[in-house]
Motif scaffolding. Structure first.
Motif, PDB file in Angstrom:
ATOM      1  N   ALA A   1      20.202  -0.095   0.223  1.00 54.18           N
ATOM      2  CA  ALA A   1      19.181   0.234  -0.766  1.00 54.18           C
ATOM      3  C   ALA A   1      17.857  -0.374  -0.337  1.00 54.18           C
ATOM      4  O   ALA A   1      17.770  -1.073   0.681  1.00 54.18           O
ATOM      5  N   ARG A   2      16.825  -0.111  -1.097  1.00 54.22           N
ATOM      6  CA  ARG A   2      15.578  -0.859  -0.918  1.00 54.22           C
ATOM      7  C   ARG A   2      15.879  -2.329  -1.203  1.00 54.22           C
ATOM      8  O   ARG A   2      16.542  -2.639  -2.195  1.00 54.22           O
ATOM      9  N   THR A   3      15.403  -3.226  -0.362  1.00 55.09           N
ATOM     10  CA  THR A   3      15.663  -4.646  -0.597  1.00 55.09           C
ATOM     11  C   THR A   3      14.372  -5.447  -0.494  1.00 55.09           C
ATOM     12  O   THR A   3      13.505  -5.159   0.334  1.00 55.09           O
TER      13      THR A   3
ATOM     14  N   PRO B   1      12.877  -0.785   3.517  1.00 55.51           N
ATOM     15  CA  PRO B   1      13.130   0.464   2.804  1.00 55.51           C
ATOM     16  C   PRO B   1      14.611   0.803   2.737  1.00 55.51           C
ATOM     17  O   PRO B   1      15.050   1.512   1.836  1.00 55.51           O
ATOM     18  N   VAL B   2      15.391   0.281   3.691  1.00 56.04           N
ATOM     19  CA  VAL B   2      16.851   0.383   3.649  1.00 56.04           C
ATOM     20  C   VAL B   2      17.411  -0.958   4.136  1.00 56.04           C
ATOM     21  O   VAL B   2      17.201  -1.333   5.286  1.00 56.04           O
ATOM     22  N   GLY B   3      18.094  -1.652   3.254  1.00 54.39           N
ATOM     23  CA  GLY B   3      18.660  -2.942   3.611  1.00 54.39           C
ATOM     24  C   GLY B   3      19.981  -3.163   2.910  1.00 54.39           C
ATOM     25  O   GLY B   3      20.478  -2.287   2.193  1.00 54.39           O
ATOM     26  N   VAL B   4      20.558  -4.330   3.118  1.00 51.98           N
ATOM     27  CA  VAL B   4      21.832  -4.684   2.480  1.00 51.98           C
ATOM     28  C   VAL B   4      21.513  -5.240   1.095  1.00 51.98           C
ATOM     29  O   VAL B   4      20.994  -6.351   0.950  1.00 51.98           O
TER      30      VAL B   4
ATOM     31  N   ASP C   1      13.156   6.448  -0.109  1.00 56.09           N
ATOM     32  CA  ASP C   1      12.069   7.333   0.289  1.00 56.09           C
ATOM     33  C   ASP C   1      12.605   8.442   1.196  1.00 56.09           C
ATOM     34  O   ASP C   1      13.599   8.255   1.917  1.00 56.09           O
ATOM     35  N   ASP C   2      11.931   9.574   1.177  1.00 51.52           N
ATOM     36  CA  ASP C   2      12.367  10.711   1.993  1.00 51.52           C
ATOM     37  C   ASP C   2      12.389  10.371   3.480  1.00 51.52           C
ATOM     38  O   ASP C   2      13.211  10.901   4.230  1.00 51.52           O
ATOM     39  N   ASN C   3      11.485   9.486   3.901  1.00 46.87           N
ATOM     40  CA  ASN C   3      11.408   9.145   5.324  1.00 46.87           C
ATOM     41  C   ASN C   3      12.179   7.872   5.664  1.00 46.87           C
ATOM     42  O   ASN C   3      12.025   7.313   6.752  1.00 46.87           O
ATOM     43  N   ALA C   4      13.012   7.382   4.739  1.00 49.52           N
ATOM     44  CA  ALA C   4      13.796   6.173   5.005  1.00 49.52           C
ATOM     45  C   ALA C   4      14.800   6.450   6.122  1.00 49.52           C
ATOM     46  O   ALA C   4      15.410   7.515   6.167  1.00 49.52           O
ATOM     47  N   PRO C   5      14.988   5.500   7.023  1.00 48.69           N
ATOM     48  CA  PRO C   5      15.926   5.729   8.126  1.00 48.69           C
ATOM     49  C   PRO C   5      17.365   5.789   7.635  1.00 48.69           C
ATOM     50  O   PRO C   5      17.728   5.146   6.646  1.00 48.69           O
ATOM     51  N   ALA C   6      18.173   6.569   8.321  1.00 53.91           N
ATOM     52  CA  ALA C   6      19.604   6.645   8.029  1.00 53.91           C
ATOM     53  C   ALA C   6      20.308   5.555   8.835  1.00 53.91           C
ATOM     54  O   ALA C   6      20.366   5.626  10.068  1.00 53.91           O
ATOM     55  N   LEU C   7      20.818   4.547   8.152  1.00 54.96           N
ATOM     56  CA  LEU C   7      21.420   3.401   8.816  1.00 54.96           C
ATOM     57  C   LEU C   7      22.856   3.210   8.353  1.00 54.96           C
ATOM     58  O   LEU C   7      23.204   3.539   7.221  1.00 54.96           O
TER      59      LEU C   7
ATOM     60  N   SER D   1       0.822  -1.215   0.000  1.00 55.07           N
ATOM     61  CA  SER D   1       0.000   0.000   0.000  1.00 55.07           C
ATOM     62  C   SER D   1       0.852   1.259   0.000  1.00 55.07           C
ATOM     63  O   SER D   1       0.417   2.307  -0.490  1.00 55.07           O
ATOM     64  N   GLY D   2       2.069   1.161   0.546  1.00 56.85           N
ATOM     65  CA  GLY D   2       2.905   2.340   0.676  1.00 56.85           C
ATOM     66  C   GLY D   2       3.917   2.544  -0.433  1.00 56.85           C
ATOM     67  O   GLY D   2       4.604   3.570  -0.462  1.00 56.85           O
TER      68      GLY D   2
END
Length: 337
Positions: free
Chosen positions: A196-198, A226-229, A160-166, A96-97
């Protein structure tokens, strides 16, 4: 509404869990019509197919229902057979997102359905069934290249703009309890990993492939991050294709399979190296560093599958992780050259 499955087993299982297939199909039809604006079809134009995937799941088992309208698949429902199955709710939220600019085709969510949901049907063939994948180096690469290109496209898409900084270590901690293994090559690869997105579970069975034009579509977003290896996705995809190329691995063992994939002169080893190099070049990484994420990918799937109540002793992950951590295989050393 016609049911073309053998209803005795699936329907009986559904009924034991308080699920009425006709009610589910009716909800699917309403959601399909709301999305498409299609008129109400005649009852004889509706066809329902029901299945429960074969597997060793002891928990979080799912019932799948497909609705065909006038001979065309329209919608698929994933319905939990367990009282607690949070991954389905998570997948519905993910689908949905996803922004309309999401780079790869995927199912569109239609509606929540009890603890599960219904979504649009995704066309194409399951990648393991695509002709040519196991037919030799040239045919295999013709099939795999657009898939690898699509994975690279996903991993190069803006976050995404709201993706966490990891950090890479934090991203890996989403998958495994202990992201570092104490093996220099694996730990070094993690520190340099592209984030990246994974997809998270990019085995060949979660890839739909259009044999006419090479279009690649993705299924099953239960493990999307939304942020992965990023390398976890491509290593999973490519190594698992080895199970298809070497179907006699159950009799020969996982050490034999590892040798065929990483150490032998079999054509698949060359295709694997070519695919890793192609992906790494497209995404600005070193091919050997991507390959060195193999133990992380294996450990992730061990922990994921174990959490589902399944036994991983009959799967290749532990053997591959242990041998790769012990000594970098010759394929990876050749990628360093």
């Amino acid at each position: 509404m016609t049911d073309t499955t053998h209803p005795s087993a699936e329907r009986a299982e559904a009924e034991r869990h308080g699920i009425d297939i006709d009610t589910v199909a009716g909800q699917m039809l309403r959601a399909h019509r709301a999305r498409t604006g299609a008129p109400a079809p005649a009852p004889h134009d509706l066809d329902v197919r029901v299945w429960i995937p074969a597997g060793a799941r002891k928990s979080r088992r799912r019932l799948f229902v497909r609705l065909d309208v006038a001979g065309t698949p329209a919608a698929v429902a994933k319905v939990p057979l367990s009282a607690h199955d949070p991954k389905l709710a998570y997948e519905f939220e993910v689908l949905s997102g996803l922004h309309p600019s999401f780079p790869l085709a995927h199912p569109a969510p239609l509606d929540r359905l009890g603890g599960g949901f219904t979504m649009t049907y995704l066309g194409g063939s399951d990648l393991p069934a695509v002709p040519g994948l196991t037919a030799g180096p040239d045919a295999c690469w013709r099939v795999l290249r657009p898939v690898v290109d699509s994975v690279a496209t996903l991993h190069l898409a803006p976050l995404d703009d709201n993706a966490p900084a990891l950090t890479p270590h934090q991203a890996a901690a989403q998958y495994v309890r202990r992201p570092e293994f104490g093996a220099a090559h694996a730990d070094r690869a993690l520190r340099a990993a592209l984030l990246a997105r994974t997809h998270g579970d990019l085995g060949p069975w979660n890839v739909r492939y259009d044999v006419d034009d090479g279009t690649v579509r993705l299924l099953d977003f239960e493990d999307y991050r939304p942020v992965g290896v990023a390398g976890i996705d491509v290593v999973n995809l490519l190594l698992t294709c080895g199970l298809l190329v070497f179907p006699d691995y159950p009799e020969r063992g996982f050490d034999w399979l590892y040798d065929q994939v990483f150490e032998s002169d079999h054509w698949f080893r060359a295709v694997l190296g070519r695919a890793l190099t192609h992906y790494a070049t497209a995404t600005g990484q070193r091919p050997a560093s991507v390959a060195d994420l193999t133990p992380l990918m294996c450990q992730w799937l061990i922990e994921r599958i174990t959490a589902e109540g399944r036994d991983t002793s009959g799967m290749f992950y532990r053997t591959f992780a242990d041998r790769y951590l012990s000594t970098r295989p010759s394929l990876t050393r050749s990628l360093d050259a």
